[in-house]
Design a protein around this motif. Structure first.
Motif, PDB file in Angstrom:
ATOM      1  N   PRO B  40     -12.969  33.924 -32.665  1.00 57.23           N
ATOM      2  CA  PRO B  40     -14.201  33.203 -32.308  1.00 57.23           C
ATOM      3  C   PRO B  40     -14.327  31.879 -33.072  1.00 57.23           C
ATOM      4  N   GLY B  41     -15.322  31.115 -32.689  1.00 55.62           N
ATOM      5  CA  GLY B  41     -15.607  29.865 -33.390  1.00 55.62           C
ATOM      6  C   GLY B  41     -14.751  28.706 -32.921  1.00 55.62           C
ATOM      7  N   LEU B  42     -14.423  28.717 -31.617  1.00 51.99           N
ATOM      8  CA  LEU B  42     -13.594  27.636 -31.084  1.00 51.99           C
ATOM      9  C   LEU B  42     -14.292  27.026 -29.873  1.00 51.99           C
ATOM     10  N   LYS B  43     -14.194  25.728 -29.755  1.00 55.67           N
ATOM     11  CA  LYS B  43     -14.801  25.068 -28.610  1.00 55.67           C
ATOM     12  C   LYS B  43     -14.005  25.370 -27.353  1.00 55.67           C
ATOM     13  N   LYS B  44     -14.727  25.512 -26.247  1.00 57.90           N
ATOM     14  CA  LYS B  44     -14.057  25.801 -24.979  1.00 57.90           C
ATOM     15  C   LYS B  44     -13.018  24.735 -24.656  1.00 57.90           C
ATOM     16  N   LYS B  45     -13.373  23.493 -24.979  1.00 63.83           N
ATOM     17  CA  LYS B  45     -12.473  22.386 -24.664  1.00 63.83           C
ATOM     18  C   LYS B  45     -11.138  22.561 -25.382  1.00 63.83           C
ATOM     19  N   THR B  46     -11.219  22.970 -26.633  1.00 62.73           N
ATOM     20  CA  THR B  46      -9.990  23.160 -27.424  1.00 62.73           C
ATOM     21  C   THR B  46      -9.143  24.278 -26.829  1.00 62.73           C
ATOM     22  N   ILE B  47      -9.825  25.363 -26.495  1.00 64.53           N
ATOM     23  CA  ILE B  47      -9.101  26.501 -25.915  1.00 64.53           C
ATOM     24  C   ILE B  47      -8.378  26.077 -24.646  1.00 64.53           C
ATOM     25  N   ASP B  48      -9.100  25.333 -23.811  1.00 68.32           N
ATOM     26  CA  ASP B  48      -8.493  24.877 -22.566  1.00 68.32           C
ATOM     27  C   ASP B  48      -7.291  23.985 -22.834  1.00 68.32           C
ATOM     28  N   ARG B  49      -7.456  23.131 -23.829  1.00 69.79           N
ATOM     29  CA  ARG B  49      -6.377  22.196 -24.148  1.00 69.79           C
ATOM     30  C   ARG B  49      -5.107  22.961 -24.506  1.00 69.79           C
ATOM     31  N   VAL B  50      -5.280  23.976 -25.322  1.00 70.66           N
ATOM     32  CA  VAL B  50      -4.130  24.783 -25.729  1.00 70.66           C
ATOM     33  C   VAL B  50      -3.524  25.517 -24.530  1.00 70.66           C
ATOM     34  N   ASN B  51      -4.387  26.125 -23.741  1.00 73.33           N
ATOM     35  CA  ASN B  51      -3.881  26.881 -22.592  1.00 73.33           C
ATOM     36  C   ASN B  51      -3.131  25.987 -21.620  1.00 73.33           C
ATOM     37  N   ARG B  52      -3.655  24.782 -21.443  1.00 68.23           N
ATOM     38  CA  ARG B  52      -2.971  23.857 -20.542  1.00 68.23           C
ATOM     39  C   ARG B  52      -1.583  23.517 -21.080  1.00 68.23           C
ATOM     40  N   ALA B  53      -1.524  23.293 -22.359  1.00 63.34           N
ATOM     41  CA  ALA B  53      -0.233  22.965 -22.974  1.00 63.34           C
ATOM     42  C   ALA B  53       0.748  24.135 -22.855  1.00 63.34           C
ATOM     43  N   ILE B  54       0.217  25.352 -22.944  1.00 62.51           N
ATOM     44  CA  ILE B  54       1.085  26.517 -22.774  1.00 62.51           C
ATOM     45  C   ILE B  54       1.652  26.528 -21.369  1.00 62.51           C
ATOM     46  N   GLU B  55       0.774  26.283 -20.401  1.00 66.48           N
ATOM     47  CA  GLU B  55       1.226  26.185 -19.017  1.00 66.48           C
ATOM     48  C   GLU B  55       2.368  25.183 -18.886  1.00 66.48           C
ATOM     49  N   GLU B  56       2.126  24.009 -19.459  1.00 68.50           N
ATOM     50  CA  GLU B  56       3.099  22.920 -19.316  1.00 68.50           C
ATOM     51  C   GLU B  56       4.430  23.226 -19.977  1.00 68.50           C
ATOM     52  N   THR B  57       4.338  23.678 -21.222  1.00 68.55           N
ATOM     53  CA  THR B  57       5.576  23.791 -22.005  1.00 68.55           C
ATOM     54  C   THR B  57       6.213  25.164 -21.904  1.00 68.55           C
ATOM     55  N   GLY B  58       5.434  26.158 -21.487  1.00 70.92           N
ATOM     56  CA  GLY B  58       5.968  27.508 -21.452  1.00 70.92           C
ATOM     57  C   GLY B  58       6.176  28.090 -22.840  1.00 70.92           C
ATOM     58  N   PHE B  59       5.417  27.612 -23.767  1.00 67.55           N
ATOM     59  CA  PHE B  59       5.595  28.090 -25.143  1.00 67.55           C
ATOM     60  C   PHE B  59       5.213  29.563 -25.288  1.00 67.55           C
ATOM     61  N   VAL B  60       6.048  30.304 -25.990  1.00 65.27           N
ATOM     62  CA  VAL B  60       5.771  31.709 -26.304  1.00 65.27           C
ATOM     63  C   VAL B  60       6.036  31.909 -27.791  1.00 65.27           C
ATOM     64  N   PRO B  61       5.102  32.507 -28.504  1.00 70.23           N
ATOM     65  CA  PRO B  61       5.338  32.724 -29.932  1.00 70.23           C
ATOM     66  C   PRO B  61       6.527  33.652 -30.160  1.00 70.23           C
ATOM     67  N   ASN B  62       7.154  33.486 -31.269  1.00 70.24           N
ATOM     68  CA  ASN B  62       8.346  34.251 -31.631  1.00 70.24           C
ATOM     69  C   ASN B  62       7.991  35.712 -31.937  1.00 70.24           C
ATOM     70  N   ALA B  63       8.503  36.602 -31.068  1.00 71.82           N
ATOM     71  CA  ALA B  63       8.184  38.020 -31.230  1.00 71.82           C
ATOM     72  C   ALA B  63       8.664  38.542 -32.578  1.00 71.82           C
ATOM     73  N   TYR B  64       9.728  37.960 -33.077  1.00 68.27           N
ATOM     74  CA  TYR B  64      10.300  38.467 -34.327  1.00 68.27           C
ATOM     75  C   TYR B  64       9.345  38.246 -35.494  1.00 68.27           C
ATOM     76  N   ALA B  65       8.771  37.069 -35.537  1.00 70.40           N
ATOM     77  CA  ALA B  65       7.815  36.803 -36.611  1.00 70.40           C
ATOM     78  C   ALA B  65       6.564  37.650 -36.442  1.00 70.40           C
ATOM     79  N   LEU B  66       6.190  37.786 -35.180  1.00 73.48           N
ATOM     80  CA  LEU B  66       4.986  38.542 -34.862  1.00 73.48           C
ATOM     81  C   LEU B  66       5.046  39.963 -35.400  1.00 73.48           C
ATOM     82  N   HIS B  67       6.125  40.619 -35.072  1.00 70.90           N
ATOM     83  CA  HIS B  67       6.229  42.016 -35.457  1.00 70.90           C
ATOM     84  C   HIS B  67       6.539  42.155 -36.939  1.00 70.90           C
ATOM     85  N   LEU B  68       7.172  41.146 -37.459  1.00 67.65           N
ATOM     86  CA  LEU B  68       7.472  41.161 -38.879  1.00 67.65           C
ATOM     87  C   LEU B  68       6.174  41.224 -39.666  1.00 67.65           C
ATOM     88  N   LYS B  69       5.207  40.512 -39.165  1.00 64.45           N
ATOM     89  CA  LYS B  69       3.912  40.445 -39.831  1.00 64.45           C
ATOM     90  C   LYS B  69       3.240  41.812 -39.898  1.00 64.45           C
TER      91      LYS B  69
END
Lengths: 355, 355
Positions: B40-69
DNA sequence: CGCGCAAACGGACAATTGTCTTTTTTTTAA
DNA sequence: TTAAAAAAAAGACAATTGTCCGTTTGCGCG
């Protein structure tokens, strides 16, 4: 009775990191790590000690940390269309076996109707070094996926689905397979052919129809005069019953063709039964050909003449290509490799009876 | 013509970490991470900006780091015996589909002859939360593997292979399936049965023989007097040809049984052709039953009476069990669940002809 | 007993991510 | 315009592994 004493009662909680493992062995973490990675400057006794402990505990280092460190993942993701077609299953099994021989781990996702978007995301997240699409997919969707992979720098390969723009492709030359079948039947004296199942509007069907046409025209014959297709007159249930019903309809309406060219082996098996239903024999009265050379070809009497997909060859070419691309910058131009099919002549085709 | 301009020429190297991605979007890494994880605590505009960039770039976080955590991997490893048996393939496909519905990623290794040791190591290294063995394996080896998994705290489940010590098991009640078939044939008046393919010394074969025996004894009949087995008199090639040859031999030697109980559907298909080869008919002269209810049952005339494995039910039970165990301490006592089979009566069985 | 060397130890860093806390910037309201 | 509130940034830590490097230990030898 002092049995049951072989298994130590050390029900300590499982070892999940090199640190814990090192503590268990009584060595420093770094020392264990050096053993695991075969670095020099270690006493044989120490190495043995570690290996023995690995045997005992079954400790395996965390792949996630390993690859995070930058080590190549040595993995390939495979999206397979579905597992309903035995031929696809064969390719999949062969693919994983061959990749394993090269010490590459294969991740498999059976897509089956869903777009493969989720699978691709998952694979990317696992940082696969290449991605293989096995079977037929929605062209639009797959092209978008491939584009995404290209942007991402991940090499990709499509097996089977011919004609996808910009895709590296390995596929059976289906047109050529049909040329082989048609020529075989022409050589046996057949001049009129019933096509079974050829009205589906898949790209592969078009390719294959083209092959029949070419073979006929090569001998100065006209496709439309030599072939008949009554697919739309029969309600399609299973492939087997469809082939069976088509052949019966062909014979009932009179003046049937002398050979039936089925889209696949199951249709051909049905066709053979259809011929028998009407009191005729294969191949004495009618010839029947299949496609794919599935197991069922040998489970019908007579055995079905078919076209073998050369799964092993196909997959070998695919694997060689994939491995060559892994970890390297993307090729500028896509590569398309056509695999030559192999006609397998069996008992279901024979000389045309003059009528 | 100012087309071709939709795709930006930014052939920058692919984005491989949240840091790079955040730079690309023009935000701080932590902000992006918060968006990705729905904090929480994020502006809708920021969220949209990030989501749009994900759409564009196809970025996916590294599962290895994720599970390592420490995040749960939500993965299950499946060792499958091989992909030669359609029924196993069905189970595998269904298994992955059902697990995917529960948002669990399935890793698949086709073992095929090799010991599954390598596959298990690989899965452990990937920190799967459960492991499934699908099909039949070397009992000694699998027991050792299961023991290792138990020490490791990883829940495991065996599908199909009944009788492995200490293993959680889900399996078709094969004995019960044979009881159903035998009773069905007894009801049709058959009293003498030819067993096709029942001399293999697999545990499943023993189970199934036991079922036939029980059904016979239930009616006061003697197993040895009522059944005949001439497997060793024929050289076994393919299942189809084996079934065909067995039936021919049964008929040729005179005084054949009135019903043939085949170990599987392919043998049954062969048997039907064997009956026809000898000039007799199914089911008028001889009844034939299969097992597994594979596709081939409907690709033979008459269609084969068989026992359905209820793949969907089996897999559902397996998935429910696996999911219940994931991420929890191991159960003390193994669970064995038997799945009730389903007799599918088709055209290949009929009243016994009095001879 | 002291020296030198091999072997092991222990600490540090990097890889990526999520999360927490603190600081800075931006936005909003008065 | 200013103060308060909200949003974003920035920094730190943990997770596990491989690797590097300096330090300690143990051992043989003189």
């Amino acid at each position: 009775m002092k049995s049951k004493h072989t298994e130590p009662k050390t029900v300590t909680r499982p070892i999940r990191s090199t640190t814990e493992f090192a503590r268990h062995v009584g060595l420093a973490r770094t020392t264990v790590s050096r053993v695991l990675n075969g670095q020099p400057g270690l006493k044989k006794k120490t190495i043995d000690r570690v290996n023995r402990a690995i045997e005992e505990t079954g400790f395996v280092p965390n792949a996630y940390a390993l690859h995070l460190k930058g080590k190549r993942t040595q993995t390939v993701g495979v999206c397979v269309q579905n597992l309903s077609f035995p031929i696809l299953v064969n390719k999949l099994a062969s693919l994983q076996a061959k990749l394993r021989d090269r010490e590459i781990t294969t991740f498999i996702e059976v897509v089956d109707g869903d777009s493969c978007e989720g699978a691709v995301r998952n694979f990317l997240s696992l940082r696969v070094e290449a991605m293989v699409f096995l079977g037929y997919f929605d062209e639009k969707k797959i092209e978008r996926q491939l584009q995404g992979l290209a942007n991402n720098g991940t090499p990709s390969l499509v097996i089977d689905h011919f004609g996808i723009k910009g895709a590296n492709t390995v596929t059976l030359d289906r047109a050529r397979g049909m040329v082989a079948i048609t020529e075989h039947l022409l050589d046996l004296g057949h001049r009129r052919f019933g096509l079974l199942g050829y009205s589906e509007s898949f790209r592969s069907t078009h390719e294959r129809t083209r092959g029949i046409r070419e073979a006929l025209e090569e001998r100065g014959l006209d496709f439309d005069k030599c072939t008949e297709n009554i697919d739309d007159q029969i309600v399609r249930t299973s492939d087997f019953e469809f082939g069976r019903a088509l052949v019966r309809a062909f014979i009932e309406r009179g003046r049937p063709p002398t050979a039936f060219i089925a889209l696949n082996d199951v249709l051909a098996a049905g066709a053979i039964h259809g011929v028998r239903d009407m009191g005729f024999r294969v191949p004495e009265d009618f010839s029947v050909s299949g496609f794919n050379n599935q197991d069922i070809c040998s489970m019908v009497v007579p055995n079905i003449t078919s076209v073998d997909q050369r799964v092993d060859k196909t997959v070998q070419v695919a694997v060689d290509f994939v491995i060559a691309q892994m970890g390297k910058p993307l090729r500028a131009k896509p590569v398309v490799k056509m695999i030559d099919p192999l006609l397998i002549v069996r008992g279901s085709t024979g000389p045309a009876r003059s009528r």
